[in-house]
Structure formats: C-alpha cells, structure tokens
Design an enzyme around this catalytic site. Structure first.
Site, PDB file in Angstrom:
ATOM      1  N   GLU A 123       0.858  -1.180   0.000  1.00 24.04           N
ATOM      2  CA  GLU A 123       0.000   0.000   0.000  1.00 24.04           C
ATOM      3  C   GLU A 123       0.898   1.236   0.000  1.00 24.04           C
ATOM      4  O   GLU A 123       1.803   1.374   0.826  1.00 24.04           O
ATOM      5  CB  GLU A 123      -0.925  -0.008   1.230  1.00 24.04           C
ATOM      6  CG  GLU A 123      -1.892   1.158   1.224  1.00 24.04           C
ATOM      7  CD  GLU A 123      -3.154   0.900   2.045  1.00 24.04           C
ATOM      8  OE1 GLU A 123      -3.421  -0.257   2.428  1.00 24.04           O
ATOM      9  OE2 GLU A 123      -3.891   1.876   2.283  1.00 24.04           O
ATOM     10  N   ARG A 124       0.653   2.105  -0.958  1.00 21.96           N
ATOM     11  CA  ARG A 124       1.460   3.340  -1.144  1.00 21.96           C
ATOM     12  C   ARG A 124       2.931   3.004  -1.407  1.00 21.96           C
ATOM     13  O   ARG A 124       3.831   3.752  -1.007  1.00 21.96           O
ATOM     14  CB  ARG A 124       1.338   4.291   0.044  1.00 21.96           C
ATOM     15  CG  ARG A 124      -0.070   4.572   0.503  1.00 21.96           C
ATOM     16  CD  ARG A 124      -0.981   4.960  -0.621  1.00 21.96           C
ATOM     17  NE  ARG A 124      -2.350   5.177  -0.161  1.00 21.96           N
ATOM     18  CZ  ARG A 124      -3.351   5.446  -0.978  1.00 21.96           C
ATOM     19  NH1 ARG A 124      -3.169   5.509  -2.283  1.00 21.96           N
ATOM     20  NH2 ARG A 124      -4.560   5.645  -0.505  1.00 21.96           N
ATOM     21  N   ASN A 138      -3.203  -1.559   7.671  1.00 20.40           N
ATOM     22  CA  ASN A 138      -4.502  -2.115   7.261  1.00 20.40           C
ATOM     23  C   ASN A 138      -4.257  -3.620   7.210  1.00 20.40           C
ATOM     24  O   ASN A 138      -3.889  -4.168   6.179  1.00 20.40           O
ATOM     25  CB  ASN A 138      -4.919  -1.589   5.886  1.00 20.40           C
ATOM     26  CG  ASN A 138      -5.260  -0.097   5.956  1.00 20.40           C
ATOM     27  OD1 ASN A 138      -5.658   0.427   6.996  1.00 20.40           O
ATOM     28  ND2 ASN A 138      -5.092   0.584   4.842  1.00 20.40           N
ATOM     29  N   GLU A 187     -10.389   4.723   9.229  1.00 25.10           N
ATOM     30  CA  GLU A 187     -10.587   4.353   7.820  1.00 25.10           C
ATOM     31  C   GLU A 187     -11.129   2.927   7.678  1.00 25.10           C
ATOM     32  O   GLU A 187     -10.657   2.136   6.866  1.00 25.10           O
ATOM     33  CB  GLU A 187      -9.281   4.519   7.035  1.00 25.10           C
ATOM     34  CG  GLU A 187      -8.801   5.959   7.034  1.00 25.10           C
ATOM     35  CD  GLU A 187      -7.597   6.228   6.141  1.00 25.10           C
ATOM     36  OE1 GLU A 187      -6.784   5.316   5.953  1.00 25.10           O
ATOM     37  OE2 GLU A 187      -7.472   7.361   5.651  1.00 25.10           O
ATOM     38  N   ARG A 233     -11.564  17.775   9.961  1.00 19.18           N
ATOM     39  CA  ARG A 233     -10.782  16.539  10.118  1.00 19.18           C
ATOM     40  C   ARG A 233      -9.471  16.795  10.868  1.00 19.18           C
ATOM     41  O   ARG A 233      -9.019  15.952  11.651  1.00 19.18           O
ATOM     42  CB  ARG A 233     -10.493  15.945   8.729  1.00 19.18           C
ATOM     43  CG  ARG A 233      -9.474  14.838   8.760  1.00 19.18           C
ATOM     44  CD  ARG A 233      -9.276  14.191   7.408  1.00 19.18           C
ATOM     45  NE  ARG A 233      -8.094  13.342   7.409  1.00 19.18           N
ATOM     46  CZ  ARG A 233      -7.620  12.704   6.350  1.00 19.18           C
ATOM     47  NH1 ARG A 233      -8.242  12.828   5.178  1.00 19.18           N
ATOM     48  NH2 ARG A 233      -6.541  11.960   6.428  1.00 19.18           N
ATOM     49  N   LYS A 241       1.085  11.051  13.369  1.00 21.57           N
ATOM     50  CA  LYS A 241       1.675  11.521  12.103  1.00 21.57           C
ATOM     51  C   LYS A 241       2.224  12.932  12.279  1.00 21.57           C
ATOM     52  O   LYS A 241       1.740  13.684  13.123  1.00 21.57           O
ATOM     53  CB  LYS A 241       0.627  11.508  10.994  1.00 21.57           C
ATOM     54  CG  LYS A 241       0.277  10.104  10.528  1.00 21.57           C
ATOM     55  CD  LYS A 241      -0.578  10.118   9.258  1.00 21.57           C
ATOM     56  CE  LYS A 241      -0.933   8.689   8.869  1.00 21.57           C
ATOM     57  NZ  LYS A 241      -1.697   8.582   7.601  1.00 21.57           N
ATOM     58  N   ASP A 301      -2.530  14.407   6.608  1.00 21.43           N
ATOM     59  CA  ASP A 301      -1.995  13.130   6.117  1.00 21.43           C
ATOM     60  C   ASP A 301      -0.757  13.310   5.239  1.00 21.43           C
ATOM     61  O   ASP A 301      -0.893  13.259   4.014  1.00 21.43           O
ATOM     62  CB  ASP A 301      -3.100  12.392   5.332  1.00 21.43           C
ATOM     63  CG  ASP A 301      -2.774  10.934   5.136  1.00 21.43           C
ATOM     64  OD1 ASP A 301      -1.822  10.456   5.757  1.00 21.43           O
ATOM     65  OD2 ASP A 301      -3.481  10.279   4.358  1.00 21.43           O
ATOM     66  N   GLU A 349       5.345   9.697  13.531  1.00 20.69           N
ATOM     67  CA  GLU A 349       5.256   8.863  12.330  1.00 20.69           C
ATOM     68  C   GLU A 349       5.495   9.757  11.121  1.00 20.69           C
ATOM     69  O   GLU A 349       4.719  10.677  10.844  1.00 20.69           O
ATOM     70  CB  GLU A 349       3.875   8.195  12.233  1.00 20.69           C
ATOM     71  CG  GLU A 349       3.702   7.347  10.977  1.00 20.69           C
ATOM     72  CD  GLU A 349       2.369   6.583  10.919  1.00 20.69           C
ATOM     73  OE1 GLU A 349       1.854   6.162  11.978  1.00 20.69           O
ATOM     74  OE2 GLU A 349       1.844   6.421   9.811  1.00 20.69           O
ATOM     75  N   GLU A 358       3.720   9.041  -1.034  1.00 19.12           N
ATOM     76  CA  GLU A 358       2.321   8.932  -1.438  1.00 19.12           C
ATOM     77  C   GLU A 358       1.786  10.234  -2.028  1.00 19.12           C
ATOM     78  O   GLU A 358       1.079  10.218  -3.031  1.00 19.12           O
ATOM     79  CB  GLU A 358       1.477   8.527  -0.212  1.00 19.12           C
ATOM     80  CG  GLU A 358      -0.013   8.532  -0.475  1.00 19.12           C
ATOM     81  CD  GLU A 358      -0.843   8.148   0.750  1.00 19.12           C
ATOM     82  OE1 GLU A 358      -0.263   7.806   1.792  1.00 19.12           O
ATOM     83  OE2 GLU A 358      -2.082   8.173   0.643  1.00 19.12           O
ATOM     84  N   HIS A 417      -3.885  18.493   0.232  1.00 18.50           N
ATOM     85  CA  HIS A 417      -4.782  17.402  -0.142  1.00 18.50           C
ATOM     86  C   HIS A 417      -5.605  17.701  -1.383  1.00 18.50           C
ATOM     87  O   HIS A 417      -6.814  17.418  -1.427  1.00 18.50           O
ATOM     88  CB  HIS A 417      -5.705  17.050   1.028  1.00 18.50           C
ATOM     89  CG  HIS A 417      -5.915  15.557   1.156  1.00 18.50           C
ATOM     90  ND1 HIS A 417      -6.333  14.777   0.104  1.00 18.50           N
ATOM     91  CD2 HIS A 417      -5.748  14.702   2.206  1.00 18.50           C
ATOM     92  CE1 HIS A 417      -6.429  13.511   0.507  1.00 18.50           C
ATOM     93  NE2 HIS A 417      -6.060  13.432   1.770  1.00 18.50           N
ATOM     94  N   TRP A 470     -12.775  13.276   2.090  1.00 21.26           N
ATOM     95  CA  TRP A 470     -11.960  12.591   1.088  1.00 21.26           C
ATOM     96  C   TRP A 470     -11.865  13.421  -0.196  1.00 21.26           C
ATOM     97  O   TRP A 470     -11.151  13.072  -1.126  1.00 21.26           O
ATOM     98  CB  TRP A 470     -12.545  11.197   0.780  1.00 21.26           C
ATOM     99  CG  TRP A 470     -12.165  10.167   1.803  1.00 21.26           C
ATOM    100  CD1 TRP A 470     -11.266  10.344   2.816  1.00 21.26           C
ATOM    101  CD2 TRP A 470     -12.641   8.833   1.929  1.00 21.26           C
ATOM    102  NE1 TRP A 470     -11.150   9.199   3.566  1.00 21.26           N
ATOM    103  CE2 TRP A 470     -11.983   8.244   3.037  1.00 21.26           C
ATOM    104  CE3 TRP A 470     -13.557   8.055   1.230  1.00 21.26           C
ATOM    105  CZ2 TRP A 470     -12.228   6.942   3.462  1.00 21.26           C
ATOM    106  CZ3 TRP A 470     -13.786   6.747   1.640  1.00 21.26           C
ATOM    107  CH2 TRP A 470     -13.130   6.188   2.754  1.00 21.26           C
TER     108      TRP A 470
HETATM  109  C1  GCV Z   1      -2.399   2.449   5.320  1.00 21.26           C
HETATM  110  C2  GCV Z   1      -3.667   7.441   4.285  1.00 21.26           C
HETATM  111  C3  GCV Z   1      -3.274   6.529   3.166  1.00 21.26           C
HETATM  112  C4  GCV Z   1      -3.706   5.098   3.447  1.00 21.26           C
HETATM  113  C5  GCV Z   1      -3.081   4.678   4.787  1.00 21.26           C
HETATM  114  C6  GCV Z   1      -3.541   5.647   5.855  1.00 21.26           C
HETATM  115  C7  GCV Z   1      -2.926   5.343   7.207  1.00 21.26           C
HETATM  116  O1  GCV Z   1      -5.042   7.579   4.350  1.00 21.26           O
HETATM  117  O2  GCV Z   1      -3.844   6.983   1.969  1.00 21.26           O
HETATM  118  O3  GCV Z   1      -3.264   4.273   2.407  1.00 21.26           O
HETATM  119  O4  GCV Z   1      -3.446   3.368   5.109  1.00 21.26           O
HETATM  120  O5  GCV Z   1      -3.171   6.946   5.499  1.00 21.26           O
HETATM  121  O6  GCV Z   1      -1.942   5.973   7.530  1.00 21.26           O
HETATM  122  O7  GCV Z   1      -3.429   4.503   7.908  1.00 21.26           O
END
Ligand code: GCV
Length: 719
Positions: free
Chosen positions: A188-189, A231, A312, A357, A381, A386, A408, A414, A540, A562
């Site tokens: 993912e990413r 995830n 999410e 958000r 984060k 994000d 983080e 991404e 974003h 989103w």
């Molecule tokens: C792993 C963002 C990314 C998702 C990621 C999420 C997270 O939304 O687009 O791909 O999921 O962050 O950090 O949990």
C-alpha cells in the site's frame, strides 16, 4: 573474417553486460558503496592509522562488524588489513564491547562509557603502552556494529581519523520502519515494486535481500521493523505465518533489528473463532495473552504490536463501545510480561464527525492523557491531515505530557510524486522536528526524544519506501530519504544538509564539484514540490484514491473529507480553509502563543497561510502580490526549480556511473512534465473562481481544464 566479427561482437556484449552489472550493483549498494579512494595521498594517510584489526568476542553481530570493516577498508583502501587477537602493536583498530575490553582500556574510556546509553558507541584514539590505537566499542555488540559503520563513514566521506573522539548515543529508543506490505506482496502506497517479504518461500528460503536490508538499516541505526500493513490481515498472527516471521526475525537479530507486527483488532474473531473482539471480554483478553505467549516462545525479542484502530474502516475497540485506552491497554497487558510494546496510532477521523478533520485526533486523544499503560506509545503523524508536502506540526505533539508519544513520518512518497519525483524528505522532517511547540518552550524533537516530559519509551516510525526494485526505492535519490530518516531517528537534531552531504559522498562521490551543487539541488527539492503541488498552505488536492497528480476538482466522494474541495474551499470570494478562531478553531489546539500566531493572517507564516485561512483572491501577500498572483507565481517557481534541477544534474555526467546518471536524468524529466501538469491543472481550475489573468512570468497551459479532468490512471501504483 566472420570469426573475428563474432568475436568482436561477443567482446562488446561482455563489456556491456559487465558495465551494466557494475552499474546495477551501484544502484543496489545504496550508501554502502565503499568506493576505492584512488588517491595515493589519501589512502596512505588512512593506512598510516590502520595497521591491524584486533577483535575481542565472537558473537554473530561482532562477526558481521568485522566482515563489514574488512569489506569497507579493503574496498576503499585497497589493502587487506591483518587481524590479531591481542592488542599489542600500534595503529590497531580494536573492536569489542565494553566487557570484553582490556581493563586498562575500559578505565581509559570510563568517562565516555558514562556518557553512552545502551546502543551508543565510542570511537576513540587512545594510547596503549604509549602506542596509538583506535578503539571502537559500546555497551553491547550492536553498539559496536553501529560504531564500525560510523567509523567507515568517516573514511567514506574523507574525514580525518588521526585523533578520533566520537561518543554517539541514539536519542530515541524505537527507530522503526513501518512496512505497509500486504501478504500478497503488494505494498500500500509502495512505489518500488513488490514487498521484499516473499511469504510463499519463507521460512525455508532466506533471500540474501533480507540480510542486505538488515545491514543497510543497521548502518543508519534503525532497530525495528513492522513487517505488515497497518490495514492488517489477521492471518499474519496464525502459526503458519508466525513461523515465517520467526525466520525473518532470526535473520535480522544479529543486526540489532527487532520485528514487530500490526495486530488486527478483530483477529480473535477472524482467526480465533471468538464471537467478539471486545477488549473487556475475558476470552478476548486471554486470546491475546495466549497469542503473545505463542509469539514470544518463537521470537523472544519480538518488539510488539502496532495498531490502526477505528480508522478508515479498520476494526477497533469502539466497535464494542470501548475506547482507544481500553483497546491499547488490553494489548499492552498481553505483551508486557515479555517486555513488548504497543504502538497505538492516533490517525483517526470519522465520517460521522462533522468537525474539521484536522481537529479530530487531538479532540479524541487529549482527554486520554495519562490513561495509557507505560508500554503503550501513541504514534502520531507529523501533521494533522496526512503526510502532505507541507503541514504544520501535529497539535498532539506536546499536548499529552503524561503519554508516551512517537512520531510517524512517511518515507514513501504517497503525496509527493511517488518514486518519480526527486524530493529530499529529511528537509521536511527537520522542519517538523525543529518546530517550536511553545509547550514549555520546546521543539517537537524535544517532545519525541522524551527530554521534555520524561517519557518511558520514545520512538520514531517511518513508513518505508522500500520494495523489490533493484535499487530498493524506485528513485535512486529516494534512498536518501530512507537514509535520512534513519539518521534523524538516531538523532532528531541533525541537520538535513549535513545528512545530504554524507549521503552523497557515501553514495556517489566526494568530488566537491559534485557534492556542492547536488546538495543544493536536494535541499531545494522539498520546496520545489510544495511550490508546484500545494503552495502557501494548500493541501490534499491530489487526485483521488491513488493520489497521483492533481485533482482539486474532485467533489463526488462519499466522505466529505476525502474530497479535495473540502480542503481548498475555492470559491469566487477566495480560497483556503478557515481554521482560525472565526472558522473551525483548529488553531486553539496549539499552545496559546502558537494559536495567536496562526490565528492572524498577518502573523501566520505564509507557508501555512491557506491551511489556516480563507482569504480573498485580492488579499495582499508580504511581497505585495495579490493572493491569486502569489499562488500562480509559486506554481511557476516550482516548475522553474525542477528546470534548474535538470540543468544541474545534466552537468554531472563525469561524476556518476552511466546507469544511475541516465536513470536520474529520465526521472527528472518525468518530474518536470508532472510539475507542469500540476501547475497548469491547478491554475486553470482555480482561475474559474478567481476570474483573473495569470500574472506575467507564469506560463499558460496548452491544454484545457477538461483535458486534465479527463485523465484517468486506473493502474496507478500503490493503491
Ligand atoms: C495504510 C492514508 C493513506 C492510506 C493509509 C492511511 C494510514 O489515508 O492513503 O493508504 O493506510 O493513510 O496511515 O493509515
């Protein structure tokens, strides 16, 4: 004649194969190139201080340290250095941990040892029986390995070694990569190929890449890795997979790297056959306790769990009417008897919460301050949305004095051009780390290294940009982001420019005519991406889902937050998200001094202006330009910066092997095309609202807005 021609052809093929292989190896070797000095004066100087190596101890880790030292020295200096078991002689490199050192050497280094922590190392030129020697030591073997890498770096970067006196301890306990790797090997990413972990062949097949991965990480002080995506798939916790995890853990162990896993909160249901995953349910509590015992029986130094809960769509304690503390503490109790930790992510926002958000994580977590167990660390984060090209630091930093809080960062790009854009991220990391939170006058770095609030555990996580591409990271310069993350995780006060300097010298060349311009190029690359993607605090506005390219027009997704339109709020009256006290009041989540600064457009740093304010197109910027002109000029500046990056790189052919030179050249050309795409698409879109002409100096798009809107990328990577 024909025979001669065939021979010539085969020679030519051999030549190209060899040079391709050598070049490809360079890509693979990261910052551990150990290039020959090819300079008699420099080589002699080093060799004068290195006549022999004396090692005490014979652990796996020390053997690795010795092999590394041999490899580095023989490659760089062209000589095999003789080994000896005693410390008689001069100009020896003596390696070993504290307890293995001769009592007199221990005594000589007494004050240095007092200054080092568990993983810290000492590299010191000392006199033994009136003879000069270099000692590389620490309190454990991994510390010695760190010292060896640091010593080799001195030589890689042409630094003197005659009178060394280095005492260097990591300022952060958990220096960890988070792999968002799925069990089917997609990432993912991820933009550098598939996952390194070949689950199908594990546990019996240990790919050499696992060893090389561990070695690269150890060389920069990384000491942990989370193998699977946040995830998560619960299968990773089944015996079938744990056996594979164990094989990786054993491979990484001698390099000082602990393995961690993402725990899927609903695992007790999915693989445990229970009806619930309620953290207050006795069966659930016992299931996790047993699972932890099962893991630790196989991997005694297992690091612990990371959890993405109620975020999410991931399951979590709230599914059972419990909260984050309940969930985190239940898991913390399960791993505590074995010394494990729980990294509980604060990346939460809800589609059912109408509030901004950017405010939701703070609103949800601050009331829990002081309630998490000692072996829980809340993973935050760097910014409140994000991983954008630029975000103000997350207001949670400094707001939970009684809670372990870790950083983080995202290393994978991404939102910053995937692996085709050259963006030097340590510059971004540094900007966040040195931000003043105004909480007891402290920077973010002081909060995460525990010096402000005396935390029980400290940590920095980086979402990895590593895959099975030959060069690991997709873009050769993205290796610098992995490297820089590791260096800053070790010491969050390092300067990103010095990190770029040492990375360039270790990866490419020590030639000043190369290092100086390319370092400048790297440093500027971060601002360039902000300029051509999201200038003046925009954020974003990437296209949806895959986040590739611009998509400021996207407005039809099911969850409001989103949609890019949620973030820029462009209309005839202006642009930007009002987070000041007249808007969502997100500013109030910062310390009062900071809130005051952010609240007023005239004191708010212009780099964050549209993050905090909705302003008219005619709003006057500090340089006298209107906001509209200022935005347009920034987009153009970003494109121009990429143009000058290309011009700089094109002059470097003599310093770089042909393959990497060409790769980077092609990638920069892609970046240039995409920077223009960003500029044109965003300006055409925003122009509909501003109704104004482009200021002079800003190039006009040759395509229409509809053209940009029509672009679709169904197979964009990393999704
Ligand atoms: C792993 C963002 C990314 C998702 C990621 C999420 C997270 O939304 O687009 O791909 O999921 O962050 O950090 O949990």
């Amino acid at each position: 004649m024909k025979h001669l021609k065939t021979k010539k052809l085969s020679l030519l093929i051999t030549f190209f194969t060899i040079s391709f292989t050598l070049s490809a190896q360079k890509d693979y070797k990261l910052w551990l190139q150990y290039e020959p000095k090819n300079n008699l004066e420099i080589t002699t100087k080093y060799l004068n201080s290195i006549k022999g190596i004396a090692m005490s101890g014979n652990s796996e880790t020390l053997k690795i340290a010795l092999t590394e030292l041999n490899l580095g020295l023989s490659n760089m200096l062209g000589n095999q250095i003789p080994h000896q078991t005693n410390i008689e002689g001069s100009n020896l490199i003596i390696i070993g941990n504290k307890s293995s050192l001769d009592a007199s050497v221990q005594e000589t280094l007494k004050s240095e040892f007092e200054k080092t922590n568990k993983d810290g190392f000492i590299i010191k030129t000392i006199s033994i029986n009136n003879k000069k020697n270099i000692v590389i030591t620490g309190k454990n073997d991994v510390a010695v390995l760190y010292g060896v890498f640091s010593f080799l770096r001195q030589i890689q970067t042409n630094k003197p070694i005659e009178n060394l006196s280095i005492v260097d301890s990591p300022k952060i306990d958990v220096r960890i990569l988070n792999h968002w790797d799925n069990l089917d090997r997609t990432v993912e990413r991820g933009y550098a190929g598939f996952s390194l972990w070949n689950w199908h062949k594990l546990p019996d097949f240990i790919d050499q890449r696992y060893v090389d991965y561990a070695r690269a990480n150890a060389s920069i002080g990384i000491n942990g890795t989370v193998l699977n995506n946040v995830n998560a798939n619960a299968l990773i916790l089944t015996p079938q997979y744990l056996e594979k995890v164990q094989a990786l853990a054993s491979t990484f162990r001698p390099y000082g790297i602990k393995v961690y896993l993402t725990a899927r909160f609903s695992a007790p249901i999915e693989i445990g056959g229970l009806k619930t995953a309620d953290p207050f349910d006795t069966d659930v509590i016992n299931w996790w306790k047993n699972k932890a015992a099962e893991i630790y029986a196989q991997i005694p130094d297992f690091g612990g769990f990371v959890i993405k809960a109620n975020s999410e769509g991931q399951p979590g304690p709230q599914n059972y009417g419990r909260n984050h503390v309940d969930g985190a503490n239940m898991l913390a109790d399960a791993v505590a008897p074995f010394g494990g930790i729980v990294m509980w992510r604060a990346f939460v926002y809800s589609e059912h919460d109408a509030d901004d958000r950017a405010k939701q994580a703070y609103s949800e977590f601050v009331p829990y301050d002081g309630k998490f167990k000692d072996n829980v660390i809340v993973q935050v984060k760097n910014g409140a949305i994000d991983f954008q090209p630029r975000e103000p630091f997350h207001p949670l930093f400094g707001a939970m004095p009684k809670t372990n809080t870790m950083m983080e960062f995202q290393i994978t790009q991404e939102y910053l051009g995937f692996s085709t854009h050259l963006v030097y991220l340590p510059k971004l990391y540094q900007e966040v780390l040195e931000s003043d939170t105004y909480r007891k006058g402290s920077t973010v770095a002081k909060i995460i290294d525990g010096s402000l609030y005396n935390n029980k555990i400290t940590g920095i996580a980086g979402v990895a940009n590593i895959g099975n591409d030959l060069n690991w990271t997709g873009h050769p310069f993205a290796q610098a982001n992995w490297y820089g993350f590791g260096r800053l995780a070790w010491n969050p006060y390092l300067d990103s420019e010095s990190i770029a300097d040492e990375w360039l010298r270790s990866t490419f060349s020590n030639e000043e005519n190369f290092v100086k311009p390319i370092k400048e190029m790297m440093i500027q690359s971060r601002e360039a991406v902000v300029n051509y993607m999201t200038p003046l605090g925009l954020h974003h506005i990437m296209d949806t889902g895959h986040h590739y390219g611009p998509g400021p027009w996207v407005s039809d997704l099911s969850r409001p937050e989103w949609n890019p339109v949620y973030y820029h709020k462009a209309s005839k009256d202006g642009i930007g998200f009002n987070r000041s006290k007249t808007g969502s009041n997100a500013t109030a989540q910062y310390a009062p001094e900071m809130a005051k600064l952010f609240d007023n457009p005239s004191t708010c740093p212009e780099k964050d202006l549209l993050w905090f304010h909705h302003l008219s197109w005619d709003y006057k910027l500090k340089n006298g330009h209107s906001l509209w002109d200022g935005i347009a000029l920034k987009y153009q500046e970003g494109v121009d910066q990429v143009g000058s990056m290309i011009a700089t790189w094109n002059k470097m052919e003599n310093f770089v092997d042909p393959m990497r030179f060409k790769e980077i050249q092609m990638l920069l050309n892609i970046q240039n095309k995409e920077a223009k795409w960003w500029r044109d698409a965003c300006l055409l879109y925003f122009q509909q609202f501003s109704g104004k002409e482009l200021p002079s100096g800003v190039e006009k798009s040759t395509q229409s807005l509809d053209y940009f809107k029509s672009l679709k990328f169904p197979f964009a990577p990393g999704n």
